[in-house]
Motif scaffolding. Structure first.
Motif, PDB file in Angstrom:
ATOM      1  N   VAL A  63       7.235   2.374   0.823  1.00 49.28           N
ATOM      2  CA  VAL A  63       6.260   2.520  -0.265  1.00 49.28           C
ATOM      3  C   VAL A  63       4.966   3.083   0.319  1.00 49.28           C
ATOM      4  CG1 VAL A  63       4.971   1.332  -2.072  1.00 49.28           C
ATOM      5  CG2 VAL A  63       7.302   0.594  -1.501  1.00 49.28           C
ATOM      6  N   GLN A  64       4.478   4.185  -0.247  1.00 48.58           N
ATOM      7  CA  GLN A  64       3.258   4.832   0.256  1.00 48.58           C
ATOM      8  C   GLN A  64       2.029   4.036  -0.167  1.00 48.58           C
ATOM      9  OE1 GLN A  64       2.984   8.951  -0.768  1.00 48.58           O
ATOM     10  NE2 GLN A  64       0.963   9.251   0.201  1.00 48.58           N
ATOM     11  N   VAL A  65       1.151   3.790   0.800  1.00 51.07           N
ATOM     12  CA  VAL A  65      -0.078   3.028   0.531  1.00 51.07           C
ATOM     13  C   VAL A  65      -1.317   3.846   0.900  1.00 51.07           C
ATOM     14  CG1 VAL A  65       0.964   0.747   0.715  1.00 51.07           C
ATOM     15  CG2 VAL A  65       0.159   1.914   2.795  1.00 51.07           C
ATOM     16  N   THR A  66      -1.169   5.163   1.003  1.00 52.04           N
ATOM     17  CA  THR A  66      -2.308   6.055   1.213  1.00 52.04           C
ATOM     18  C   THR A  66      -2.495   6.891  -0.045  1.00 52.04           C
ATOM     19  OG1 THR A  66      -0.829   7.694   2.226  1.00 52.04           O
ATOM     20  CG2 THR A  66      -1.974   6.154   3.708  1.00 52.04           C
ATOM     21  N   LEU A  67      -3.537   7.749  -0.032  1.00 48.81           N
ATOM     22  CA  LEU A  67      -3.801   8.585  -1.202  1.00 48.81           C
ATOM     23  C   LEU A  67      -2.597   9.479  -1.509  1.00 48.81           C
ATOM     24  CD1 LEU A  67      -7.496   9.809  -0.707  1.00 48.81           C
ATOM     25  CD2 LEU A  67      -6.632   8.206  -2.420  1.00 48.81           C
ATOM     26  N   GLN A  68      -2.253   9.514  -2.781  1.00 49.57           N
ATOM     27  CA  GLN A  68      -1.161  10.378  -3.210  1.00 49.57           C
ATOM     28  C   GLN A  68      -1.530  11.011  -4.546  1.00 49.57           C
ATOM     29  OE1 GLN A  68       2.470   8.292  -4.138  1.00 49.57           O
ATOM     30  NE2 GLN A  68       1.370   6.432  -4.736  1.00 49.57           N
ATOM     31  N   THR A  69      -0.977  12.178  -4.791  1.00 48.73           N
ATOM     32  CA  THR A  69      -1.240  12.919  -6.020  1.00 48.73           C
ATOM     33  C   THR A  69       0.042  13.016  -6.824  1.00 48.73           C
ATOM     34  OG1 THR A  69      -2.974  14.224  -4.942  1.00 48.73           O
ATOM     35  CG2 THR A  69      -2.071  15.075  -7.002  1.00 48.73           C
ATOM     36  N   ASP A  70      -0.012  12.428  -8.018  1.00 45.92           N
ATOM     37  CA  ASP A  70       1.128  12.521  -8.945  1.00 45.92           C
ATOM     38  C   ASP A  70       0.830  13.618  -9.958  1.00 45.92           C
ATOM     39  OD1 ASP A  70       2.534  10.433  -7.751  1.00 45.92           O
ATOM     40  OD2 ASP A  70       1.415   8.923  -8.883  1.00 45.92           O
ATOM     41  N   LYS A  89      -0.256  21.015 -16.720  1.00 45.53           N
ATOM     42  CA  LYS A  89      -0.279  20.158 -15.532  1.00 45.53           C
ATOM     43  C   LYS A  89      -1.499  19.244 -15.572  1.00 45.53           C
ATOM     44  CE  LYS A  89      -1.434  22.066 -11.648  1.00 45.53           C
ATOM     45  NZ  LYS A  89      -1.416  22.873 -10.423  1.00 45.53           N
ATOM     46  N   ILE A  90      -1.237  17.972 -15.252  1.00 43.79           N
ATOM     47  CA  ILE A  90      -2.336  17.005 -15.063  1.00 43.79           C
ATOM     48  C   ILE A  90      -2.065  16.300 -13.740  1.00 43.79           C
ATOM     49  CG2 ILE A  90      -3.454  14.920 -15.896  1.00 43.79           C
ATOM     50  CD1 ILE A  90      -2.835  15.772 -18.715  1.00 43.79           C
ATOM     51  N   GLU A  91      -3.006  16.363 -12.843  1.00 47.27           N
ATOM     52  CA  GLU A  91      -2.863  15.748 -11.515  1.00 47.27           C
ATOM     53  C   GLU A  91      -3.666  14.460 -11.479  1.00 47.27           C
ATOM     54  OE1 GLU A  91      -4.189  18.750  -8.858  1.00 47.27           O
ATOM     55  OE2 GLU A  91      -2.267  19.819  -8.864  1.00 47.27           O
ATOM     56  N   VAL A  92      -3.028  13.407 -10.976  1.00 47.94           N
ATOM     57  CA  VAL A  92      -3.667  12.088 -10.873  1.00 47.94           C
ATOM     58  C   VAL A  92      -3.667  11.680  -9.403  1.00 47.94           C
ATOM     59  CG1 VAL A  92      -3.635   9.677 -11.599  1.00 47.94           C
ATOM     60  CG2 VAL A  92      -2.830  11.481 -13.172  1.00 47.94           C
ATOM     61  N   VAL A  93      -4.846  11.593  -8.819  1.00 45.46           N
ATOM     62  CA  VAL A  93      -4.992  11.133  -7.434  1.00 45.46           C
ATOM     63  C   VAL A  93      -5.192   9.629  -7.478  1.00 45.46           C
ATOM     64  CG1 VAL A  93      -6.293  11.345  -5.291  1.00 45.46           C
ATOM     65  CG2 VAL A  93      -6.013  13.340  -6.790  1.00 45.46           C
ATOM     66  N   ASN A  94      -4.284   8.871  -6.810  1.00 46.69           N
ATOM     67  CA  ASN A  94      -4.328   7.413  -6.888  1.00 46.69           C
ATOM     68  C   ASN A  94      -4.032   6.804  -5.533  1.00 46.69           C
ATOM     69  OD1 ASN A  94      -1.196   6.552  -6.976  1.00 46.69           O
ATOM     70  ND2 ASN A  94      -1.506   8.488  -8.083  1.00 46.69           N
ATOM     71  N   LEU A  95      -4.251   5.502  -5.438  1.00 51.62           N
ATOM     72  CA  LEU A  95      -4.053   4.764  -4.185  1.00 51.62           C
ATOM     73  C   LEU A  95      -3.525   3.384  -4.520  1.00 51.62           C
ATOM     74  CD1 LEU A  95      -4.454   4.470  -1.081  1.00 51.62           C
ATOM     75  CD2 LEU A  95      -6.772   3.626  -1.594  1.00 51.62           C
ATOM     76  N   LEU A  96      -2.385   2.987  -3.855  1.00 51.99           N
ATOM     77  CA  LEU A  96      -1.813   1.658  -4.029  1.00 51.99           C
ATOM     78  C   LEU A  96      -2.370   0.744  -2.950  1.00 51.99           C
ATOM     79  CD1 LEU A  96       0.192  -0.298  -5.364  1.00 51.99           C
ATOM     80  CD2 LEU A  96       1.935   0.546  -3.773  1.00 51.99           C
ATOM     81  N   ASN A  97      -2.907  -0.375  -3.387  1.00 56.43           N
ATOM     82  CA  ASN A  97      -3.463  -1.334  -2.444  1.00 56.43           C
ATOM     83  C   ASN A  97      -2.338  -1.906  -1.577  1.00 56.43           C
ATOM     84  OD1 ASN A  97      -4.859  -3.297  -1.091  1.00 56.43           O
ATOM     85  ND2 ASN A  97      -5.821  -4.176  -2.913  1.00 56.43           N
ATOM     86  N   ARG A  98      -2.536  -1.897  -0.255  1.00 59.03           N
ATOM     87  CA  ARG A  98      -1.508  -2.347   0.684  1.00 59.03           C
ATOM     88  C   ARG A  98      -1.130  -3.803   0.435  1.00 59.03           C
ATOM     89  NH1 ARG A  98      -0.070  -0.562   5.962  1.00 59.03           N
ATOM     90  NH2 ARG A  98      -1.689   1.016   5.777  1.00 59.03           N
ATOM     91  N   SER A  99      -2.127  -4.637   0.185  1.00 60.51           N
ATOM     92  CA  SER A  99      -1.841  -6.056  -0.008  1.00 60.51           C
ATOM     93  C   SER A  99      -1.128  -6.351  -1.323  1.00 60.51           C
ATOM     94  CB  SER A  99      -3.145  -6.861   0.061  1.00 60.51           C
ATOM     95  OG  SER A  99      -4.039  -6.448  -0.976  1.00 60.51           O
ATOM     96  N   ALA A 100      -1.237  -5.420  -2.290  1.00 64.55           N
ATOM     97  CA  ALA A 100      -0.594  -5.626  -3.599  1.00 64.55           C
ATOM     98  C   ALA A 100       0.739  -4.894  -3.717  1.00 64.55           C
ATOM     99  CB  ALA A 100      -1.536  -5.169  -4.708  1.00 64.55           C
ATOM    100  N   ALA A 101       1.177  -4.233  -2.653  1.00 63.34           N
ATOM    101  CA  ALA A 101       2.383  -3.408  -2.727  1.00 63.34           C
ATOM    102  C   ALA A 101       3.612  -4.242  -3.076  1.00 63.34           C
ATOM    103  CB  ALA A 101       2.588  -2.671  -1.406  1.00 63.34           C
ATOM    104  N   LEU A 102       3.802  -5.418  -2.427  1.00 67.90           N
ATOM    105  CA  LEU A 102       4.990  -6.240  -2.672  1.00 67.90           C
ATOM    106  C   LEU A 102       5.034  -6.722  -4.119  1.00 67.90           C
ATOM    107  CD1 LEU A 102       7.488  -7.642  -1.506  1.00 67.90           C
ATOM    108  CD2 LEU A 102       6.026  -9.587  -0.886  1.00 67.90           C
ATOM    109  N   ASN A 103       3.889  -7.186  -4.627  1.00 70.98           N
ATOM    110  CA  ASN A 103       3.853  -7.684  -6.010  1.00 70.98           C
ATOM    111  C   ASN A 103       4.091  -6.554  -7.013  1.00 70.98           C
ATOM    112  OD1 ASN A 103       3.310  -9.915  -7.920  1.00 70.98           O
ATOM    113  ND2 ASN A 103       1.543  -8.622  -8.479  1.00 70.98           N
ATOM    114  N   THR A 104       3.535  -5.377  -6.731  1.00 69.74           N
ATOM    115  CA  THR A 104       3.723  -4.229  -7.631  1.00 69.74           C
ATOM    116  C   THR A 104       5.195  -3.812  -7.677  1.00 69.74           C
ATOM    117  OG1 THR A 104       1.483  -3.443  -7.178  1.00 69.74           O
ATOM    118  CG2 THR A 104       3.039  -1.853  -8.073  1.00 69.74           C
TER     119      THR A 104
END
Length: 359
Positions: A63-70, A89-104
């Motif tokens: 699971v990626q936990v750095t900046l990613q563009t969807d 096209k709509i680009e969304v730059v987002n970031l998944l919190n490392r500590s919340a990755a398992l719960n997500t």
């Protein structure tokens, strides 16, 4: 030999199975490892690096936990006026919190971004378009669309504790039907012409206003210059009047000073003359007094010398001198009475006469 063949027949397949299902795996940088054992999500989360697992019972997901563009593509949108448009096209730059990755992952699966990014973008775009006209979506409200999408996505992500942070959203201009676009282009052209005309009118008005302002400034400047010149002339007149008054006062003061000095000089001269006269009088008085004292002294001295003896001596000298100088001799029995009187007057008695008789 037969046992060896049997052993090789058993061991070789086992080794091949192990090599084909090796227990080692790698988690790449910028990701975390999530594990399922026999279909159940494990609480274990691994960091980037080399790890071991049971290849028969464990499934792994990175699971990626750095900046990613969807990137969400081909989003249909129906406006409130019933016009169908598409966002390419709509680009969304987002970031998944490392500590919340398992719960997500536990709540929304590995494809959590499909729910909260892709599907959410479709939903929010349709909500936005259904409330606005084509002009609003295409022109008036387009510049605020990315901000509104970002706020809507972040609000729901926080509400459902997804651990996703929306960094920014980039929205491309929507595609509209050609007929509508041509109408908009015509409208924009007309608007541009009107804008140009308005700008030209504004420029003309600005030039006229500038001319009026310049005229006003020029008039104010001339009035200010006239005022300054009048004040200057008044000041010069006042200064000249003050100068004349000062000169007259100075002249009068100088004349008064000269008169007072002349008067003082006259007084001093008179005083000096008086002092000189008094001095001369004193000197004359002293000289007269000295002369008088000298005469008085001489008189006293002469009086002191007029003793009978001195008189007799003087008479004799005078007579002797007279005898030497006078060629006249008196003979006879009587001597002239004047001579006798002189003798008696000089001696106060007849002693001289007797003396003369004896002679």
């Amino acid at each position: 030999m037969r046992n060896l063949n049997i052993a090789l027949a058993v061991v070789v397949p086992v080794i091949l199975v192990i090599l084909l299902n090796h227990p080692f795996h790698t988690i790449h940088e910028g990701h975390v490892g999530i594990y399922w054992r026999f279909g159940a999500l494990s609480n274990k989360v691994t960091e980037p690096g080399l790890h071991m697992h049971n290849p028969f019972a464990t499934r792994i997901a990175q699971v990626q936990v750095t900046l990613q563009t969807d990137t969400v593509r081909e989003i249909p949108c129906g406006t409130s006026g019933g016009v169908m448009i598409f966002f390419d096209k709509i680009e969304v730059v987002n970031l998944l919190n490392r500590s919340a990755a398992l719960n997500t992952i536990k709540l929304y699966g590995v494809d959590y971004d499909k729910i909260w990014i892709f599907d959410k973008i479709h939903h929010e775009i349709n909500q936005f378009c259904s409330k606005h006209t084509l002009r609003d979506v295409y022109i008036e409200k387009f510049e605020t669309l990315d901000e509104e999408l970002g706020k809507a996505l972040q609000r729901d992500c926080d509400l459902y504790e997804t651990g996703i942070k929306i960094i920014t959203i980039r929205v491309t201009k929507p595609r509209i039907p050609d007929a509508v676009r041509n109408n908009y282009e015509d409208v924009e052209k007309n608007k541009a012409r009107l804008l140009v005309a308005a700008q030209e009118q504004a420029v003309i008005s600005k030039k006229e206003e500038t001319l009026r302002i310049q005229e006003k400034i020029r008039a104010e400047k001339e009035a200010e210059i006239a005022k300054i010149n009048a004040e200057k002339e008044a000041a010069v007149t006042l200064i000249n009047a003050q100068s004349r008054t000062a000169e007259e006062e100075a002249r009068a003061n100088r004349a008064a000073l000269v008169s007072r000095i002349n008067l003082e000089m006259q007084l001093l001269e008179k005083e000096a003359a008086l002092n000189r006269s008094e001095l001369e009088n004193k000197m004359l008085l002293m000289r007269e007094r000295a002369i008088s004292d000298a005469k008085q002294y001489e008189a006293k001295t002469f009086q002191a010398q007029l003793t009978p003896e001195f008189l007799q001596h003087t008479l004799i000298q005078a007579f002797a001198q007279s005898l030497g100088n006078n060629t006249k001799f008196f003979f006879g029995e009587k001597i002239p009475s004047s001579f006798l009187n002189f003798a008696s007057a000089a001696t106060g008695d007849m002693a001289s006469f007797k003396f003369m008789e004896n002679l």
